[in-house]
Design a protein around this motif. Structure first.
Motif, PDB file in Angstrom:
ATOM      1  N   GLN A 232      -5.527 -11.182 -19.353  1.00  0.00           N
ATOM      2  CA  GLN A 232      -6.665 -12.014 -19.000  1.00  0.00           C
ATOM      3  C   GLN A 232      -6.602 -13.349 -19.744  1.00  0.00           C
ATOM      4  OE1 GLN A 232      -8.683 -11.101 -16.602  1.00  0.00           O
ATOM      5  NE2 GLN A 232      -7.736  -9.070 -16.431  1.00  0.00           N
ATOM      6  N   ILE A 233      -6.767 -14.445 -18.993  1.00  0.00           N
ATOM      7  CA  ILE A 233      -6.748 -15.788 -19.569  1.00  0.00           C
ATOM      8  C   ILE A 233      -8.059 -16.467 -19.191  1.00  0.00           C
ATOM      9  CG2 ILE A 233      -5.478 -17.952 -19.780  1.00  0.00           C
ATOM     10  CD1 ILE A 233      -3.024 -16.570 -18.730  1.00  0.00           C
ATOM     11  N   PRO A 234      -9.061 -16.473 -20.060  1.00  0.00           N
ATOM     12  CA  PRO A 234     -10.328 -17.134 -19.734  1.00  0.00           C
ATOM     13  C   PRO A 234     -10.152 -18.655 -19.643  1.00  0.00           C
ATOM     14  CG  PRO A 234     -10.566 -15.589 -21.582  1.00  0.00           C
ATOM     15  CD  PRO A 234      -9.101 -15.782 -21.363  1.00  0.00           C
ATOM     16  N   ARG A 235     -11.078 -19.300 -18.924  1.00  0.00           N
ATOM     17  CA  ARG A 235     -11.060 -20.761 -18.833  1.00  0.00           C
ATOM     18  C   ARG A 235     -11.464 -21.348 -20.185  1.00  0.00           C
ATOM     19  NH1 ARG A 235     -13.792 -24.029 -15.550  1.00  0.00           N
ATOM     20  NH2 ARG A 235     -12.046 -25.057 -14.512  1.00  0.00           N
ATOM     21  N   PRO A 236     -10.718 -22.329 -20.681  1.00  0.00           N
ATOM     22  CA  PRO A 236     -10.978 -22.827 -22.036  1.00  0.00           C
ATOM     23  C   PRO A 236     -11.805 -24.101 -22.093  1.00  0.00           C
ATOM     24  CG  PRO A 236      -8.832 -23.587 -21.328  1.00  0.00           C
ATOM     25  CD  PRO A 236      -9.447 -22.845 -20.152  1.00  0.00           C
ATOM     26  N   TYR A 237     -12.232 -24.640 -20.963  1.00  0.00           N
ATOM     27  CA  TYR A 237     -12.775 -25.991 -20.940  1.00  0.00           C
ATOM     28  C   TYR A 237     -14.195 -26.038 -21.497  1.00  0.00           C
ATOM     29  CZ  TYR A 237      -8.889 -26.147 -17.703  1.00  0.00           C
ATOM     30  OH  TYR A 237      -7.663 -26.015 -17.142  1.00  0.00           O
ATOM     31  N   LEU A 238     -14.496 -27.160 -22.140  1.00  0.00           N
ATOM     32  CA  LEU A 238     -15.847 -27.376 -22.636  1.00  0.00           C
ATOM     33  C   LEU A 238     -16.807 -27.549 -21.463  1.00  0.00           C
ATOM     34  CD1 LEU A 238     -15.116 -29.922 -25.520  1.00  0.00           C
ATOM     35  CD2 LEU A 238     -15.556 -27.474 -25.730  1.00  0.00           C
ATOM     36  N   PRO A 239     -18.055 -27.176 -21.637  1.00  0.00           N
ATOM     37  CA  PRO A 239     -19.023 -27.350 -20.534  1.00  0.00           C
ATOM     38  C   PRO A 239     -19.222 -28.820 -20.222  1.00  0.00           C
ATOM     39  CG  PRO A 239     -20.131 -26.683 -22.574  1.00  0.00           C
ATOM     40  CD  PRO A 239     -18.666 -26.551 -22.825  1.00  0.00           C
ATOM     41  N   PRO A 240     -19.475 -29.165 -18.954  1.00  0.00           N
ATOM     42  CA  PRO A 240     -19.652 -30.572 -18.578  1.00  0.00           C
ATOM     43  C   PRO A 240     -20.901 -31.156 -19.214  1.00  0.00           C
ATOM     44  CG  PRO A 240     -20.223 -29.143 -16.751  1.00  0.00           C
ATOM     45  CD  PRO A 240     -19.620 -28.268 -17.801  1.00  0.00           C
ATOM     46  N   LEU A 275     -11.504 -36.480 -22.114  1.00  0.00           N
ATOM     47  CA  LEU A 275     -10.537 -36.903 -23.121  1.00  0.00           C
ATOM     48  C   LEU A 275     -10.720 -36.167 -24.437  1.00  0.00           C
ATOM     49  CD1 LEU A 275     -10.370 -40.756 -22.508  1.00  0.00           C
ATOM     50  CD2 LEU A 275      -8.909 -38.949 -21.586  1.00  0.00           C
ATOM     51  N   ARG A 276     -11.952 -35.784 -24.792  1.00  0.00           N
ATOM     52  CA  ARG A 276     -12.186 -35.096 -26.058  1.00  0.00           C
ATOM     53  C   ARG A 276     -12.004 -33.582 -25.971  1.00  0.00           C
ATOM     54  NH1 ARG A 276     -17.184 -37.959 -29.319  1.00  0.00           N
ATOM     55  NH2 ARG A 276     -16.309 -40.078 -29.374  1.00  0.00           N
ATOM     56  N   ASP A 277     -11.787 -33.091 -24.754  1.00  0.00           N
ATOM     57  CA  ASP A 277     -11.546 -31.659 -24.585  1.00  0.00           C
ATOM     58  C   ASP A 277     -10.072 -31.369 -24.879  1.00  0.00           C
ATOM     59  OD1 ASP A 277     -11.467 -29.015 -23.915  1.00  0.00           O
ATOM     60  OD2 ASP A 277     -12.468 -29.245 -21.979  1.00  0.00           O
ATOM     61  N   ARG A 278      -9.824 -30.576 -25.908  1.00  0.00           N
ATOM     62  CA  ARG A 278      -8.439 -30.264 -26.256  1.00  0.00           C
ATOM     63  C   ARG A 278      -7.724 -29.511 -25.148  1.00  0.00           C
ATOM     64  NH1 ARG A 278      -8.808 -28.241 -32.611  1.00  0.00           N
ATOM     65  NH2 ARG A 278      -9.690 -30.200 -33.453  1.00  0.00           N
ATOM     66  N   ALA A 279      -8.483 -28.786 -24.317  1.00  0.00           N
ATOM     67  CA  ALA A 279      -7.845 -28.043 -23.231  1.00  0.00           C
ATOM     68  C   ALA A 279      -7.162 -28.973 -22.236  1.00  0.00           C
ATOM     69  CB  ALA A 279      -8.886 -27.178 -22.509  1.00  0.00           C
ATOM     70  N   ALA A 378     -12.702 -23.089 -30.904  1.00  0.00           N
ATOM     71  CA  ALA A 378     -13.718 -24.121 -30.719  1.00  0.00           C
ATOM     72  C   ALA A 378     -14.287 -24.086 -29.299  1.00  0.00           C
ATOM     73  CB  ALA A 378     -13.133 -25.497 -31.009  1.00  0.00           C
ATOM     74  N   SER A 379     -13.432 -23.915 -28.290  1.00  0.00           N
ATOM     75  CA  SER A 379     -13.926 -23.890 -26.915  1.00  0.00           C
ATOM     76  C   SER A 379     -14.741 -22.624 -26.649  1.00  0.00           C
ATOM     77  CB  SER A 379     -12.761 -23.987 -25.930  1.00  0.00           C
ATOM     78  OG  SER A 379     -11.871 -22.895 -26.095  1.00  0.00           O
ATOM     79  N   ARG A 380     -14.340 -21.510 -27.252  1.00  0.00           N
ATOM     80  CA  ARG A 380     -15.139 -20.283 -27.091  1.00  0.00           C
ATOM     81  C   ARG A 380     -16.537 -20.479 -27.669  1.00  0.00           C
ATOM     82  NH1 ARG A 380     -10.378 -17.386 -28.894  1.00  0.00           N
ATOM     83  NH2 ARG A 380      -9.363 -16.311 -27.142  1.00  0.00           N
ATOM     84  N   LEU A 381     -16.601 -21.096 -28.852  1.00  0.00           N
ATOM     85  CA  LEU A 381     -17.904 -21.325 -29.471  1.00  0.00           C
ATOM     86  C   LEU A 381     -18.751 -22.269 -28.627  1.00  0.00           C
ATOM     87  CD1 LEU A 381     -19.787 -20.904 -31.864  1.00  0.00           C
ATOM     88  CD2 LEU A 381     -18.634 -22.811 -33.021  1.00  0.00           C
ATOM     89  N   ALA A 382     -18.145 -23.319 -28.098  1.00  0.00           N
ATOM     90  CA  ALA A 382     -18.905 -24.271 -27.272  1.00  0.00           C
ATOM     91  C   ALA A 382     -19.412 -23.606 -25.996  1.00  0.00           C
ATOM     92  CB  ALA A 382     -18.023 -25.468 -26.933  1.00  0.00           C
ATOM     93  N   GLN A 383     -18.577 -22.781 -25.363  1.00  0.00           N
ATOM     94  CA  GLN A 383     -19.016 -22.094 -24.156  1.00  0.00           C
ATOM     95  C   GLN A 383     -20.159 -21.132 -24.449  1.00  0.00           C
ATOM     96  OE1 GLN A 383     -15.374 -20.310 -22.826  1.00  0.00           O
ATOM     97  NE2 GLN A 383     -14.729 -22.100 -21.667  1.00  0.00           N
ATOM     98  N   ARG A 384     -20.061 -20.443 -25.572  1.00  0.00           N
ATOM     99  CA  ARG A 384     -21.114 -19.496 -25.914  1.00  0.00           C
ATOM    100  C   ARG A 384     -22.432 -20.211 -26.219  1.00  0.00           C
ATOM    101  NH1 ARG A 384     -21.717 -14.317 -26.946  1.00  0.00           N
ATOM    102  NH2 ARG A 384     -23.227 -13.605 -28.483  1.00  0.00           N
TER     103      ARG A 384
END
Length: 607
Positions: A232-240, A275-279, A378-384
């Motif tokens: 399983q590969i979850p989506r890593p992107y920060l929320p818009p 641009l600031r999203d590391r993903a 970091a992306s997991r924390l932001a999504q949560r």
């Protein structure tokens, strides 16, 4: 049946089957028009071809003695106009029902498993029926019945396929196909990385839609990796980013610049978000690295498999037909059948050795892709955090609505009964000395009213927290709930302990809502599966209803989503038109095992 009549019917079937190629041509033209944007022809073309299949089923029954039923899913229902006069399809509104109906019928026609078999029959059946007159001439009328069975196998309904284990060759060839698929998707990601970099460097605002579109490519790789290899590969992107908030003077501020309209602040926020999203940068790097690693991992497999297959073809196909001497490096030259037999085991061994690690290599490709295309901490924390912001509002709304419901039920039900009982008690006090018989009758009415009030109070309490949950646990409570429904039910599952009461109540009412929806929309049977693993409670409710369920259309499913959101849970709904509908509830939680906990493993089925 006489021979002349059987031969005549065979000739007529052969002539009729040639019309199927006309259907194929029409469908291919409609598909080509679909590819260039003319989307209105494919659905009607598929439905028009079904008319020919209907005639074929009728001829199989009349001339071959084999009844063939129609295999298609039930037609989608007509769209219903909402109160505001619009027709709704997901998040899109339409003034006329035509567009909604057309989309539903296109989905119904193309996603039906019978459509693929029907298209295969249209291609192959003319070739089969060209030999039918000769076969009838040699074998007699029974051959016609065999043709009827062939028609029933291709154009008739098929029972649901039982899950069977795949053999070794099937599994490893499939894994080899997965390796090729991962390589192709990663190469596609690499190709589109070039315009992304050019636009980011030269025209940043235009880069945003390109980056967002390219993310669908990596989403495809993530989805297929999970479906094919279990990685399983979850989506890593920060929320818009949200919409900009104006200042007190009504202007929108971006740094030291003020804007009257929100357009440029929105564009600026989207550019910064990308641009600031590391993903974003990890996707660009992953396109290069995953492509290289996939090529390296697939190279030994494809080398050994192709060497073995081509060598076997050279020995047993190329050599016997005009090329008596075959030399396949690094093996010695072969000119006889005995020499070919001596080299065949070695070539077969190379083929097997190339396929043997295919499943393991496919998983390694997916795991390496997860390193670059998966989320970081970091992306997991932001999504949560973003999800908690959304669910906090939903929980507040849900709790307020629940309190209002309880208040309304108490005010309109129990309170009214208690007031009436108080008035009757006053009448009893007034009549007890002057008219004891009337006082006695009022006392009896009071006793009946108190019993009704108690029953209503119990129903109200059951709606807040069912006693069966506290007494018997979640599994048995769900089993009792399913037995009370009018559907044929099957409840299975194992939970090694008790859950927190709020979680059990949430799941109980969610399952109750799903059972009610299934019964309301015409389902006959429902299965409920409960499981707990890795601190995640999973409940799967499947019914055989007509499908087409959409959380955006009904308050019931949205209510379930809000309930689950309070526990950071999720509702996943799969409901194609024609059914079946499958709802998956996932709630992260922990067990609270106690020695006195009731038994929480059960399997039940009712007819």
């Amino acid at each position: 049946m006489p021979y002349p009549r059987a031969i005549g019917r065979a000739l007529a079937l052969a002539a009729f089957s040639l019309l199927s190629w006309v259907d194929v041509l029409v469908e291919l033209i409609a598909f080509a028009l679909l590819c260039v944007g003319l989307v209105f022809f494919l659905g009607p073309a598929v439905e028009w071809a079904r008319g020919r299949s209907t005639v074929a089923r009728t001829l199989a029954a009349r001339w071959c003695g084999v009844e063939v039923e129609a295999p298609y899913r039930p037609e989608p229902p007509e769209p219903v106009r909402e109160r505001d006069g619009w027709y709704r399809d997901g998040n899109q509104l339409y003034k006329r029902a035509f567009w909604v109906s057309w989309q539903h019928r296109l989905t119904w026609a193309l996603e039906d498993p019978a459509a693929g078999r029907e298209f295969t029959w249209q291609l192959v059946n003319p070739l089969v029926t060209l030999l039918l007159p000769v076969a009838v001439l040699l074998g007699g009328p029974p051959v016609l019945r065999g043709y009827g069975r062939w028609t029933r196998w291709m154009l008739g309904p098929r029972p649901p396929a039982e899950p069977t284990g795949k053999n070794w060759l099937h599994r490893h060839l499939e894994a080899l196909g997965h390796q090729f698929g991962y390589l192709a998707v990663s190469l596609l990601q690499l190709i589109f990385s070039v315009p992304q970099l050019i636009l980011i460097a030269g025209c940043t605002p235009l880069a945003v839609p390109v980056v967002l579109w390219t993310r669908t490519i990596t989403d495809t790789l993530r989805r297929e990796a999970g479906n094919r290899t279990g990685v399983q590969i979850p989506r890593p992107y920060l929320p818009p980013p949200g919409l900009p908030v104006p200042r007190a003077d009504g202007l929108y501020q971006v740094g030291k610049q003020l804007h009257e309209e929100p357009f440029w602040p929105v564009q600026h926020a989207r550019v910064r978000w990308i641009l600031r999203d590391r993903a974003t940068w990890r996707d660009l790097a992953g396109g290069v690295l995953v492509s290289l690693v996939s090529a390296v991992l697939i190279l030994p497999t494809i080398t050994l498999v192709s060497w073995g297959l081509v060598g076997l073809g050279a020995l047993w196909t190329w050599r016997p037909f005009g090329h008596p001497r075959v030399e396949w490096f690094p093996l010695p030259e072969v000119s006889t059948h005995l020499g070919a037999l001596a080299q065949t085991p070695l070539l077969l061994l190379a083929f097997v050795a190339g396929l043997a690690p295919a499943t393991w290599l496919a998983r390694q490709q997916a795991r390496f892709a997860r390193v670059w295309f998966g989320p970081t901490a970091a992306s997991r924390l932001a999504q949560r955090v973003e999800r908690l912001k959304q669910t906090r509002s939903d929980v507040t709304v849900t709790q307020t609505a629940e309190l209002r419901r309880i208040e309304r039920d108490l005010h309109d039900g129990i309170q009214s009964r208690l007031v009436a009982m108080g008035m009757k008690l006053g009448a009893v006090e007034a009549l007890v000395d002057t008219d004891p018989a009337a006082a006695k009758r009022l006392a009896a009415e009071l006793r009946a009213a108190s019993s009704e009030a108690l029953t209503e109070l119990r129903v109200l309490i059951r709606g807040i927290h069912p006693p069966v949950l506290s007494e018997r646990g979640l599994l048995d409570a769900v089993r009792a709930l399913a037995m009370d429904s009018p559907l044929k039910d099957q409840v299975t599952g194992t939970i090694p302990g008790r859950l927190d009461e709020p979680v059990e109540a949430c799941v109980y009412f969610a399952v109750s809502e799903l059972l009610g929806n299934a019964a309301k929309h015409g389902a006959k049977r429902v299965t409920i599966e409960l499981a707990f693993a890795d601190e995640l409670l999973t409940v799967v409710v499947t019914d055989d209803g007509p499908g087409g369920a959409n959380p955006a259309r009904g308050s019931g499913l949205r209510g379930i989503e809000r309930r689950l959101g309070g526990f950071d849970g999720r509702l996943t709904l799969t409901s194609p038109i024609g059914g079946p509908t499958r709802a998956t509830l996932e709630i992260p939680c922990q067990l609270d095992p106690e020695p006195s906990s009731p038994k929480t493993s059960t399997s039940s089925e009712t007819a």
